[in-house]
Structures are given as C-alpha cells and as structure tokens.
Design a protein around this motif. Structure first.
Motif, PDB file in Angstrom:
ATOM      1  N   GLU A  13      44.719  49.072  31.400  1.00 21.22           N
ATOM      2  CA  GLU A  13      44.051  48.750  32.656  1.00 21.22           C
ATOM      3  C   GLU A  13      45.067  48.773  33.790  1.00 21.22           C
ATOM      4  O   GLU A  13      46.254  48.507  33.585  1.00 21.22           O
ATOM      5  CB  GLU A  13      43.439  47.352  32.599  1.00 21.22           C
ATOM      6  CG  GLU A  13      42.208  47.213  31.747  1.00 21.22           C
ATOM      7  CD  GLU A  13      41.641  45.808  31.862  1.00 21.22           C
ATOM      8  OE1 GLU A  13      40.688  45.616  32.642  1.00 21.22           O
ATOM      9  OE2 GLU A  13      42.143  44.908  31.187  1.00 21.22           O
ATOM     10  N   SER A  14      44.606  49.070  34.981  1.00 20.67           N
ATOM     11  CA  SER A  14      45.491  49.020  36.137  1.00 20.67           C
ATOM     12  C   SER A  14      45.795  47.566  36.479  1.00 20.67           C
ATOM     13  O   SER A  14      44.870  46.787  36.745  1.00 20.67           O
ATOM     14  CB  SER A  14      44.835  49.700  37.342  1.00 20.67           C
ATOM     15  OG  SER A  14      45.560  49.392  38.516  1.00 20.67           O
ATOM     16  N   PRO A  15      47.081  47.168  36.491  1.00 15.70           N
ATOM     17  CA  PRO A  15      47.397  45.793  36.885  1.00 15.70           C
ATOM     18  C   PRO A  15      47.075  45.551  38.356  1.00 15.70           C
ATOM     19  O   PRO A  15      46.917  44.415  38.787  1.00 15.70           O
ATOM     20  CB  PRO A  15      48.906  45.702  36.626  1.00 15.70           C
ATOM     21  CG  PRO A  15      49.397  47.098  36.749  1.00 15.70           C
ATOM     22  CD  PRO A  15      48.281  47.958  36.206  1.00 15.70           C
ATOM     23  N   ILE A  16      46.978  46.649  39.126  1.00 19.33           N
ATOM     24  CA  ILE A  16      46.716  46.542  40.554  1.00 19.33           C
ATOM     25  C   ILE A  16      45.249  46.220  40.819  1.00 19.33           C
ATOM     26  O   ILE A  16      44.895  45.520  41.760  1.00 19.33           O
ATOM     27  CB  ILE A  16      47.111  47.853  41.256  1.00 19.33           C
ATOM     28  CG1 ILE A  16      48.593  48.162  40.987  1.00 19.33           C
ATOM     29  CG2 ILE A  16      46.850  47.787  42.755  1.00 19.33           C
ATOM     30  CD1 ILE A  16      48.995  49.593  41.318  1.00 19.33           C
ATOM     31  N   ARG A  17      44.363  46.719  39.943  1.00 19.85           N
ATOM     32  CA  ARG A  17      42.923  46.608  40.187  1.00 19.85           C
ATOM     33  C   ARG A  17      42.170  45.726  39.191  1.00 19.85           C
ATOM     34  O   ARG A  17      40.998  45.445  39.395  1.00 19.85           O
ATOM     35  CB  ARG A  17      42.305  48.012  40.183  1.00 19.85           C
ATOM     36  CG  ARG A  17      42.831  48.904  41.303  1.00 19.85           C
ATOM     37  CD  ARG A  17      42.339  50.334  41.171  1.00 19.85           C
ATOM     38  NE  ARG A  17      42.845  51.204  42.233  1.00 19.85           N
ATOM     39  CZ  ARG A  17      42.212  51.493  43.360  1.00 19.85           C
ATOM     40  NH1 ARG A  17      41.014  50.969  43.583  1.00 19.85           N
ATOM     41  NH2 ARG A  17      42.735  52.294  44.261  1.00 19.85           N
ATOM     42  N   LYS A  18      42.839  45.282  38.129  1.00 16.21           N
ATOM     43  CA  LYS A  18      42.108  44.602  37.058  1.00 16.21           C
ATOM     44  C   LYS A  18      41.505  43.271  37.482  1.00 16.21           C
ATOM     45  O   LYS A  18      40.518  42.822  36.905  1.00 16.21           O
ATOM     46  CB  LYS A  18      43.019  44.423  35.831  1.00 16.21           C
ATOM     47  CG  LYS A  18      44.182  43.468  36.042  1.00 16.21           C
ATOM     48  CD  LYS A  18      45.166  43.478  34.877  1.00 16.21           C
ATOM     49  CE  LYS A  18      44.576  42.885  33.631  1.00 16.21           C
ATOM     50  NZ  LYS A  18      45.587  42.780  32.548  1.00 16.21           N
ATOM     51  N   LEU A  19      42.084  42.641  38.493  1.00 11.16           N
ATOM     52  CA  LEU A  19      41.555  41.350  38.954  1.00 11.16           C
ATOM     53  C   LEU A  19      40.538  41.503  40.079  1.00 11.16           C
ATOM     54  O   LEU A  19      40.046  40.509  40.615  1.00 11.16           O
ATOM     55  CB  LEU A  19      42.700  40.435  39.410  1.00 11.16           C
ATOM     56  CG  LEU A  19      43.769  40.104  38.359  1.00 11.16           C
ATOM     57  CD1 LEU A  19      44.795  39.144  38.942  1.00 11.16           C
ATOM     58  CD2 LEU A  19      43.147  39.521  37.096  1.00 11.16           C
ATOM     59  N   ALA A  20      40.223  42.749  40.433  1.00  6.76           N
ATOM     60  CA  ALA A  20      39.317  42.995  41.560  1.00  6.76           C
ATOM     61  C   ALA A  20      37.967  42.282  41.442  1.00  6.76           C
ATOM     62  O   ALA A  20      37.457  41.763  42.446  1.00  6.76           O
ATOM     63  CB  ALA A  20      39.114  44.498  41.744  1.00  6.76           C
ATOM     64  N   PRO A  21      37.333  42.226  40.253  1.00  6.84           N
ATOM     65  CA  PRO A  21      36.042  41.530  40.175  1.00  6.84           C
ATOM     66  C   PRO A  21      36.125  40.062  40.589  1.00  6.84           C
ATOM     67  O   PRO A  21      35.164  39.514  41.153  1.00  6.84           O
ATOM     68  CB  PRO A  21      35.656  41.667  38.699  1.00  6.84           C
ATOM     69  CG  PRO A  21      36.373  42.889  38.226  1.00  6.84           C
ATOM     70  CD  PRO A  21      37.672  42.884  38.975  1.00  6.84           C
ATOM     71  N   TYR A  22      37.275  39.422  40.342  1.00  3.98           N
ATOM     72  CA  TYR A  22      37.429  38.017  40.706  1.00  3.98           C
ATOM     73  C   TYR A  22      37.601  37.874  42.219  1.00  3.98           C
ATOM     74  O   TYR A  22      37.179  36.865  42.806  1.00  3.98           O
ATOM     75  CB  TYR A  22      38.615  37.409  39.962  1.00  3.98           C
ATOM     76  CG  TYR A  22      38.447  37.480  38.463  1.00  3.98           C
ATOM     77  CD1 TYR A  22      37.631  36.574  37.786  1.00  3.98           C
ATOM     78  CD2 TYR A  22      39.073  38.484  37.721  1.00  3.98           C
ATOM     79  CE1 TYR A  22      37.450  36.654  36.415  1.00  3.98           C
ATOM     80  CE2 TYR A  22      38.893  38.571  36.345  1.00  3.98           C
ATOM     81  CZ  TYR A  22      38.084  37.655  35.703  1.00  3.98           C
ATOM     82  OH  TYR A  22      37.899  37.743  34.336  1.00  3.98           O
ATOM     83  N   ALA A  23      38.211  38.882  42.843  1.00 10.54           N
ATOM     84  CA  ALA A  23      38.310  38.869  44.298  1.00 10.54           C
ATOM     85  C   ALA A  23      36.934  39.006  44.935  1.00 10.54           C
ATOM     86  O   ALA A  23      36.625  38.354  45.939  1.00 10.54           O
ATOM     87  CB  ALA A  23      39.233  39.992  44.773  1.00 10.54           C
ATOM     88  N   VAL A  24      36.090  39.844  44.338  1.00 11.95           N
ATOM     89  CA  VAL A  24      34.723  40.001  44.831  1.00 11.95           C
ATOM     90  C   VAL A  24      33.976  38.671  44.761  1.00 11.95           C
ATOM     91  O   VAL A  24      33.294  38.265  45.712  1.00 11.95           O
ATOM     92  CB  VAL A  24      33.979  41.085  44.024  1.00 11.95           C
ATOM     93  CG1 VAL A  24      32.493  41.104  44.381  1.00 11.95           C
ATOM     94  CG2 VAL A  24      34.603  42.463  44.282  1.00 11.95           C
ATOM     95  N   LYS A  25      34.116  37.973  43.653  1.00  9.34           N
ATOM     96  CA  LYS A  25      33.445  36.678  43.504  1.00  9.34           C
ATOM     97  C   LYS A  25      33.959  35.652  44.508  1.00  9.34           C
ATOM     98  O   LYS A  25      33.192  34.834  45.031  1.00  9.34           O
ATOM     99  CB  LYS A  25      33.615  36.170  42.074  1.00  9.34           C
ATOM    100  CG  LYS A  25      32.842  36.986  41.043  1.00  9.34           C
ATOM    101  CD  LYS A  25      33.062  36.450  39.638  1.00  9.34           C
ATOM    102  CE  LYS A  25      32.288  37.288  38.613  1.00  9.34           C
ATOM    103  NZ  LYS A  25      32.511  36.838  37.230  1.00  9.34           N
ATOM    104  N   ALA A  26      35.271  35.700  44.764  1.00 10.64           N
ATOM    105  CA  ALA A  26      35.833  34.773  45.758  1.00 10.64           C
ATOM    106  C   ALA A  26      35.245  35.045  47.143  1.00 10.64           C
ATOM    107  O   ALA A  26      34.912  34.114  47.889  1.00 10.64           O
ATOM    108  CB  ALA A  26      37.355  34.904  45.788  1.00 10.64           C
ATOM    109  N   LYS A  27      35.080  36.301  47.476  1.00  8.89           N
ATOM    110  CA  LYS A  27      34.488  36.671  48.765  1.00  8.89           C
ATOM    111  C   LYS A  27      33.021  36.247  48.827  1.00  8.89           C
ATOM    112  O   LYS A  27      32.536  35.822  49.880  1.00  8.89           O
ATOM    113  CB  LYS A  27      34.621  38.172  48.996  1.00  8.89           C
ATOM    114  CG  LYS A  27      36.046  38.632  49.212  1.00  8.89           C
ATOM    115  CD  LYS A  27      36.146  40.156  49.286  1.00  8.89           C
ATOM    116  CE  LYS A  27      37.581  40.610  49.397  1.00  8.89           C
ATOM    117  NZ  LYS A  27      37.726  42.082  49.392  1.00  8.89           N
TER     118      LYS A  27
END
Length: 399
Positions: A13-27
């Motif tokens: 997985e991309s370490p740069i993008r793998k946490l993106a879903p959690y950023a969406v939830k935070a927003k």
C-alpha cells in the motif's frame, strides 16, 4: 473465490495515501485537516499553462507519437540546453505519463525477474511498488537521520554489488529526506557504475528546488557515464502540474531508447493534453521558478524551526525538494498518525502525516519517523506544528 496473483497480493500500500479514508472521516466530522502527507503543492500552476488549456482548439483529441510530440520534445531539448547539456537532441527524450511511468519503463528495460537495484534508503515508497510489480529486488544502502541522511561510506555500495545488480537508483534532491547529493558523492557513484558496467538512474524531478545557495549537480554532467546514465524527470513538481501526468526519460544511450520506445508503443501514447500544457509551462518567465524556490525555502525554515522546538523531535535540515523526514518521540509513528486522524483535534483541526516505515525496506528503521511535505502556506504550517505538538503531548500522556 478465484485466485489472485502473488504479485498483486504482495504489492505494498502507498504509505502516502493509506490513511486517506481516515482523513475523509475527520473532515466529515467538521475538522480542518492539514495535509502534510503528500507532495501536492498549493502553488498556482504557470499562467502560460492555464491559458493554453483554456484555449485548446482541437476537433479531434488524437493519439500522439509514442515517444511524445515533436514540439514538446524540442522544448525539453532547449530546457536541457539551458542547463548546460547542449549535446542533447529531441531524440534523447521519451515522454511518459508522469515520472512514475518513466521509472517503470526504466526498470522494465534493465531488469529481468530476480535482478537487483541498489537504492539508498529511505527512498520514495513507490520505487518498491514498481520493483515488486516486475519481480525486481531492491537492495538498500541505509542512511540515517543522525547524519542528516548523507550517503554511507562508498564501500557499502561495493559490498552489495552482485552479478544480479543492474543499476543504482538515486533521487536527487531526495524524496523523502530533502538530501542533496554533492558532486563528490556523485563522482564516487560514477566510479562504481563504470567499474561494474551497470546503470546509474537518477530521479531529478526536484532539481529546481535547492536552497541555501547550494548547487544542484546532475549525473548528466559526467561524460564518462554517457552510456550508463538514465535521468527520470517530470513537470509535476517543477511547475505544480501533478495532475497532467507529464514526465519523461533522458539518456544518451541509444540502445536504451530503442527498448524504452517499445514499452512506450505498448501503451500507445502519452497524454496529448498533458503535453500541450507542459510545453506551455516552459514559456513561463524564469521568475516563476525563482519565486517558488524562495517560497519553499521560507516554508522549510519555518517548519524546521518549529519542529525542532518540540521536545524529543529530531529533524535534519533538508537541502532540497520540499520534504523532511522527522523522528518523533513515539514508539510507533503510524499508530500516532492514525490516532491523530481518528481521535485527536485541536482548535477544530488535525494533521495528516505520512508514516516513514513505507520508505524503508526494513520498516523497523522508520518506525518512529514520519515524512512531512511543506507544500502548504506558512500560516497553515504554523498551525499544523502547533497541532502536532499538542497531539504528541496528549498521545504520550495516555501511554
């Protein structure tokens, strides 16, 4: 359930993008998320590029030549002439869909399954993905944060070369550390490459963004490497044009160009619109790059100062690009990054960081580290570091 390829299952997985879903939830919770995780500049693209896009007048958006449009390759030739490489012609360039495709083509041209590429680490995480996709083994040369990620003794490279070694791959300046290679270091690498008759691949997409009055040196400067050098380049970061996916290969090795062209033909053509936009960007006044460089240098200075004021944080000063790799006073940086997005907020905001484990072949080496990209404005940098400081205090108080 049908079976899947081991290649696909093993793709990281991309370490740069793998946490993106959690950023969406935070927003979605109403938080402002400060993105220090990805090298997407907030700098406006050149006006020449914007204007040409708005005024494209074509009745058919046709294929382009597989090696790229004549006009764009001619513009790149002139650009490289301005860098001092006046022997290059347009035929030394193959246009690709981003620097990523350029690197993928390069590894495919040079390597068979089981071959090896030596790469100083930490390295751009997608190098590992490209290598994994074609069965190439990355052999790391470890650099450490306590030396500012400078190259280790050159003997380390000699020790790792085997009959399977096909190339040494560097990023100069470095993503993820911002390290800038000196001419002396490049000369030592050149000697190893010549001695072992292998390739030196240099990813030079950040060449314009070098600070403190330092000089960038390209591996194209070494005449003895004429047949052994491949440069990967891109417009993404130079002109803040990540989304047009315009990159290219540069080499004097005719045999390599012939082979790479076959891979280019197999994917038909690079983006027509991307080439039109990229070509126009090169007609922007030189002040564009100068002003962007000044802005990044100011952001870097602010970011490094604020980070190193946080107790327990270690952050060497990057010399180029717009990244830094930072050691945090935590046992597991990925856990901290995830916690910041899922559980922490300060002044109605949180920060998205990239865990640095994915930039190492031995992920234990990056377990306490994160990569930050200073591609947001100085006000947001100040607020981001304030949030990180408060987050570290709370995170460590709970452990």
């Amino acid at each position: 359930m049908p079976n899947f390829s081991s290649r696909g299952l093993n793709m990281p997985e991309s370490p740069i993008r793998k946490l993106a879903p959690y950023a969406v939830k935070a927003k979605e919770k109403g938080l402002k998320v400060f993105h220090l995780n990805i090298g997407q500049p907030d700098i406006k693209s050149p006006q020449t590029a914007i204007n040409v896009l708005k005024n494209i007048d074509l009745d058919i958006f046709a294929y382009t030549p597989s090696e790229g449009n004549f006009d764009y390759r001619n513009t790149l030739k002139e650009y490289y002439h301005s860098l001092g490489f006046e022997d290059l012609t347009r035929d030394n360039f193959i246009i690709t869909n981003g620097g990523s495709e350029a690197l993928s083509f390069t590894l495919s041209c040079l390597c068979d399954h089981g071959d090896e590429i030596i790469v100083p680490e930490p390295f751009y995480a997608n190098y590992y993905s490209f290598a994994e996709s074609i069965g190439v083994n990355i052999i790391p040369v470890v650099s450490t944060i306590d030396t500012g990620f400078s190259l280790p003794n050159i003997d380390k490279f000699n020790e790792l070369i085997t009959p399977k070694t096909r190339a040494i791959l560097i990023t100069n300046p470095s993503n993820p550390t911002g390290y800038l290679y000196s001419k002396e270091e490049l000369q030592k690498l050149a000697e190893i490459v010549i001695k072992n008759d292998i390739f030196l691949i240099s990813d030079e997409v950040y060449r314009e963004y070098v600070y403190d009055g330092l000089t960038f040196h390209s591996i194209l400067e070494f005449p003895e490497l004429k047949e052994n050098v491949i440069v990967v380049d891109s417009e993404s970061k130079r002109y803040s044009l990540c989304g047009i996916r315009s990159g290219f290969l540069v080499t004097r090795n005719k045999k390599f160009l012939d082979i790479a062209l076959k891979f280019a033909q197999a994917r038909l053509s690079p983006s027509l619109v991307g080439q039109i936009i990229a070509n126009a960007a090169h007609y922007e006044p030189k002040s564009y790059i100068e002003n962007v460089r000044k802005e990044y240098e100011e952001r870097r200075d602010l970011l490094i100062k604020l980070l190193n004021e946080i107790p327990g944080v270690i952050c060497p000063k990057p010399k180029g690009a717009f990244y830094c790799t930072v050691e945090l006073p935590v046992e597991n940086a990925e856990d901290f990054c995830l916690w910041m997005l899922k559980e922490f907020e300060y002044e109605n905001g949180t920060v998205m960081l990239t865990p640095a484990q994915g930039f190492y072949s031995n992920q234990e080496l990056g377990k306490k580290q994160v990569r930050l990209a200073y591609v947001i404005n100085k006000e947001d940098i100040t607020q981001s570091i304030k949030i990180i400081k408060k987050g570290l205090e709370k995170y460590n108080s709970n452990r």
